[in-house]
Structure formats: C-alpha cells, structure tokens
Design an enzyme around this catalytic site. Structure first.
Site, PDB file in Angstrom:
ATOM      1  N   LYS A 195       0.851  -1.189   0.000  1.00 20.63           N
ATOM      2  CA  LYS A 195       0.000   0.000   0.000  1.00 20.63           C
ATOM      3  C   LYS A 195       0.885   1.235   0.000  1.00 20.63           C
ATOM      4  O   LYS A 195       1.229   1.787   1.035  1.00 20.63           O
ATOM      5  CB  LYS A 195      -0.926   0.003   1.217  1.00 20.63           C
ATOM      6  CG  LYS A 195      -2.090   0.979   1.069  1.00 20.63           C
ATOM      7  CD  LYS A 195      -2.985   0.591  -0.086  1.00 20.63           C
ATOM      8  CE  LYS A 195      -4.124   1.549  -0.293  1.00 20.63           C
ATOM      9  NZ  LYS A 195      -4.931   1.204  -1.469  1.00 20.63           N
ATOM     10  N   SER A 387      -8.416  -0.239  -5.160  1.00 16.39           N
ATOM     11  CA  SER A 387      -8.646   0.132  -3.768  1.00 16.39           C
ATOM     12  C   SER A 387     -10.137   0.389  -3.569  1.00 16.39           C
ATOM     13  O   SER A 387     -10.939  -0.516  -3.724  1.00 16.39           O
ATOM     14  CB  SER A 387      -7.786   1.340  -3.394  1.00 16.39           C
ATOM     15  OG  SER A 387      -7.509   1.332  -2.010  1.00 16.39           O
TER      16      SER A 387
END
Length: 588
Positions: A195, A387
């Site tokens: 991430k 996402s």
C-alpha cells in the site's frame, strides 16, 4: 472645485461605460451559450466521405454537457472534447454508415489511460471488419498514438517527423525532502505491504515492494502493447522488443526501414492518397466529417426493458461530491433509484476510480449488494478500479476489466500531517488549546505529533477497516479471507493478473459487461440507458466552482506537474481512513 467635479464626473462616466460594455459582452456571451446549447441539429455527412479522427483532446470517461465547447478562448484553443463513451459509439455508428467509406486517423498526443486506449483501438479494429479502410498520418507519433495507428491499413508520417517506440515507463514524484524543508511531517498508519499511496510523502524513492509491483504490472501492460502492435504490423514481438531496447527508431527513415510505417509524406500527399481511395479528382476537396462533430441518430424510444449503465468515475468522496468524482451518498441514491425502477431489468456499474474514502466505498458496496438481490448487476472497469474502486465493485454478480486496467490494491491507510515544524520554526506560529477529554483533538490537531497511544488507536481502526474490506471481497468473490489477504496487502494488479487471481471474471469492455448483465436478466430485446442524467449545460456552467476554474486556467502553465499538485491537494483534503490506489500512473 470645478476641476474636482469634472474629475469625479469623468470617473463616474468612465465606470458606467465600462460596466455597460461588460454587461453587453456578458449578455452576448450568455445568449451565444444558450443558443449553442439549444442547437442539436445533426451534422451533415456527405456521401463517399471519410471520418477524421485525431483524439488530440481531453478524453473523459463520459461526454459532459459543456457550454464552452463551441468557443475558442485566447491561449486555450478549441474547447471541444469527446468522452470515451461517444468515441466508441460514433466509431461503431460509422462502421454501419454507408456514407462513411473510411477513417483518416491523425493522432499525436492521446490523453487517455492504457485501458481506455485499448477500447478505442478495439473499436477501430472492429470498424475495419466492415471492409472499410483506415489510413493514418501524423507529424509526430507518441507511443500511445502509434499504438492506435498500428491498426491502420496504411501508416504515413511527415518526412521530418518523429515516432516514439522505446518501451513503457512510469514515474513517481516524491515530496518528502520538500516537506522536510517546510517542516511538515506526514504521519502514516496503514495496512498492506504494497500500500504505497503514502510513499511520495514519506520517502525519496520507491520501496522495494512498490518497485516490485510497479515493474510487474508495467511488464504485463507492455506484453499486451507489443502483442497488439505485432498483430497490426506483422512484426514479431521479439523484434519489437529489440527495436525498443536499442532505440533503433529515431526518425522517419528508421520507421520506414523497420516497417513501422508504409511511407514518408506530407499532409497534401496523404490527401492525394485518400482521394485515390475515394476515386475523387485531385482538384476537388475530400468529403469529410470530424469525429467531434459526427453524430448518430438517437433512438428516443424509452419504452420496454432497460439495461442501465451507471457511471462512477473519479475519486470516491464522502457526501454528495461534485462533477468529476464519486460522492458516496449520490451514487448510492442512484443505485437505489435503479433498483426500484421496474423498467430497469439489469444494471452495469462502469467504474473508473483510484479509490478514496473507505467509508463512502463501504456505503456504495452495500447498495451494490442490495441491488444484486433484486436484479443482476455487473461491473465494467476502465483505466482504474483499484482500492476503493475495487471495494465498490466486489459485490457485483460479475466483473469485467481490460487487460490494462489497474485494479486490486486491497488495503487502507490514514495520513495525518504534523505541521509543528512549519508553524513553530518557519512561521513563528504557536498553538495552545484546552480540551475536555484526553483524545478530544485526535485527528484534528495538526500542530503536534501523534502520541504512541493515539497511533495505536488509529492503527486499530485501520486494521478493522482492512478486515472489513477483505471480508467483503471474500464474500463477493467466493474466496477465503486468507486467500484475499495473500493477494491483497495493497498490491495493484493489471486486469490480466487480476483474472488469474480470481479478482475479476473476464477480460472485456463495457459492451461485454452489458451483454453479460442482459443475459443474466434473460433479456433478448432491451434499451441501454445511461445514468446519472447529465446536468443541463447552463446549470453546469453556473455550478462550476472557483477552484475548478482556477485549476483549468492554470492547466496549460502547470503542464504535467498539475497532476502532482492535484494529488497533494486531494490527500491533504481527505479525511478519515482512505482506500486509494498508490498514485495516478501516467504511462509514457
């Protein structure tokens, strides 16, 4: 005294004249705007014509009602643009239009993502299947432009022009050192090894994990890119790789030598070749219509069963949002309307989003799940559906992506700025406060660092939201949570990679998703309707924010740096926990 009154009178008179001129110009502007909005006459298409396609303009996901498009502003040129939806539908219409004999393709800078670029290329390939020709010519071919041109029957370029073919690259701008100099510390709480949305603010270069994932999906895109060019030009992919790796094409002579083009010629010579194809005398003009102006006859019949295509593009934000992003409340309301509309038998959610608010994403995902209980809902992914963009997709009956779509990025983060150094040391500003509770200023105070206890609280919330995210994906995709976590951790995948890992159901464009939704609803005849309904152009004009106008006016001066400024502003304005792709990837 007399001279004083003369001066005042002259000033007042001048002011009145200036205001009168401004008023007249404004009335003329509004009149012209309303007039242009009201003129929906079909553009005349002559017989034996060519369709001129350049695509050298902004290409949004969907054509908007733009009252400025008929104007030319000094320094900004023609304001016309066309959305991906209309580009594809107009090329498809031209395929069936007996008046259109072929396409004159003249791309240079194609401002669109790789997945959308693939959709346009596929539409051009389909156009050729009708037996009609495509002739390409440009002074300059960027890699994206050449990717499109490679479908043409003949490719020409200016003898002094250039053609880029050197492989794909993607760069990330890092701002940590700049923030350090300003005295700003970005405090990060996240879940996911990959991430990397926060990396530009806390590092000066890519982490090993981020470099690994970026390399993997760039190579996946490049493989498809080479395969398509190889099919178009009948050049082996290994040969294409060698040409790119050694930068063997530097000018028109090189391009001709390696069979990337069919000839070197100026525009007048290409027009002569088009006249020969159309059997037109040299002294006569070529009958032509621009893709920007060409329109197909619209079917105004709204009766019968419908398949609804609901567009969701831009950053996901809490509340209503505004044009160009996805408001959690607004999109949820649209889904509820479609779910309750008996005329709508199936829904296709068209997602082109890098993500955003985790809360808004969850609200939308809930409405997708409720819709699935009532009627089929499929997802069509554009350039990005990652996402939060993947979060809102995962509960659908089926998901379709292009090979080049960037998706996945299952992970969340919180980013809290500490501006103590900037305020205290750089500006000499100090903040003092009183509070009724120990954590009363948590996530709101930017003039001090987080305590370890506060970090632990935020980390626990980030972990909880990640668990919710992976659980939703597991439920929607019929996977174990552990399996989702193994391909999650914030890692970004291309559509091809996502298919191999069970994150999507198939490779295909919007039409494929529509067909799948209609088949699941057992529809044989149906109308395709598009939502949300576009705003009235004049209302859109009046509703344009000062912020949007400023960024638009500065766009030309900022150039490629505009995206980095917008990225920083978006992150700094974001509140709560975010489910967002690492950054906007610009493939060159």
């Amino acid at each position: 005294m007399r001279s004083f009154f003369k001066y005042v009178l002259a000033t007042v008179t001048g002011t009145i004249i200036v205001f009168a001129i401004i008023l007249i110009v404004l009335i003329g502007f509004i009149t012209a705007t309303i007039s242009s909005m009201g003129s929906k006459e079909e553009v005349y298409v002559p017989s034996n014509a060519v369709l001129y396609v350049s695509l050298n303009h902004h290409i949004p996901e969907r054509t908007s009602s733009n009252p400025w498009e008929s104007m030319n502003l000094p320094g900004y040129g023609e304001m016309k643009s066309l959305g991906l939806n209309d580009i594809l539908s107009r090329i498809a219409a031209a395929k069936e239009d007996s008046r259109i004999k072929g396409i004159y393709l003249s791309p240079t800078y194609v401002n669109v993502g790789m997945a959308s670029l693939r959709e346009i290329r596929d539409a051009l390939v389909d156009f050729k299947s009708s037996g009609k020709f495509i002739v390409a010519h440009s002074d300059i071919y960027t890699q994206k432009a050449y990717y499109l041109a490679s479908v043409a029957d003949e490719i020409y370029m200016n003898p002094e022009g250039s053609l880029e073919f050197k492989g794909l690259s993607a760069s990330v701008m890092f701002m940590k050192e700049a923030l350090d100099k300003l005295g700003v510390e970005m405090q990060v709480v996240k879940v996911g090894t990959y991430k990397s949305a926060v990396e530009p603010f806390i590092l000066n270069e890519m982490s090993n994990a981020n470099r690994e994932q970026l390399t993997a999906y760039l190579e996946s895109m490049y493989s498809t890119f080479l395969e398509n060019v190889s099919d178009g030009r009948q050049i082996p992919t290994d040969t294409l790789k060698d040409i790119a790796n050694n930068f063997l094409i530097r000018n028109a002579d090189d391009a001709l030598h390696y069979k990337f083009i069919d000839g070197k010629c100026y525009k007048d010579e290409v027009l002569t070749k088009l006249k020969e194809r159309l059997d037109i005398e040299e002294k006569k003009d070529i009958p032509a219509v621009s893709l920007l102006d060409y329109n197909k006859e619209e079917n105004t019949n709204t009766k019968g069963d419908r398949v609804a295509v609901l567009y969701a593009y831009g950053d996901i934000v809490d509340g209503e949002g505004m044009e160009g992003n996805i408001g959690g409340d607004k999109l949820s309301r649209e889904l509820r309307k479609l779910r309750r509309d008996d005329r709508v038998k199936a829904v296709v959610l068209r997602v082109n989003s890098p993500g955003g608010s985790a809360l808004a994403s969850d609200i939308i995902a809930r409405e997708v799940a409720l819709t699935k209980k009532v009627k089929p809902i499929t997802v069509s992914m554009g350039d990005y559906a990652a996402s939060g963009g993947y979060y809102i997709s995962t509960m659908a009956d089926s998901i379709f992506a292009e090979k080049e779509t960037l998706t996945g990025s299952i992970g969340v983060f919180g980013l809290i700025p500490n501006m103590q150094g900037l305020l205290n040391n750089k500006l000499g500003i100090h903040v003092d406060e009183v509070k009724t509770g120990k954590f009363a200023d948590l996530m709101t105070s930017v003039d001090r660092p987080l305590t370890e206890e506060e970090k632990a609280i935020i980390q626990a919330e980030v972990n909880r939201i990640y668990d919710t995210f992976t659980t939703k994906v597991a439920e929607g995709r019929n996977m174990d949570v552990s399996a989702v976590d193994s391909i999650g951790q914030g890692r970004v995948w291309t559509g091809s990679q996502a298919l191999d890992r069970g994150l999507v159901d198939g490779i295909g464009n919007l039409d494929r998703a529509i067909q799948a939704a209609a088949a699941k609803a057992k529809l044989k005849e149906y109308r395709i309707m598009y939502y949300p309904t576009l705003k009235d152009p004049f209302a859109s004009l009046l509703g344009t924010s000062k912020e949007r106008i400023r960024m638009w006016m500065l766009g030309e001066e900022l150039g490629e740096y505009r995206q980095h400024i917008e990225q920083l502003r978006t992150v700094l304005k974001s509140s709560g926990i975010q489910a967002r792709i690492p950054y906007r990837i610009e493939i060159r």
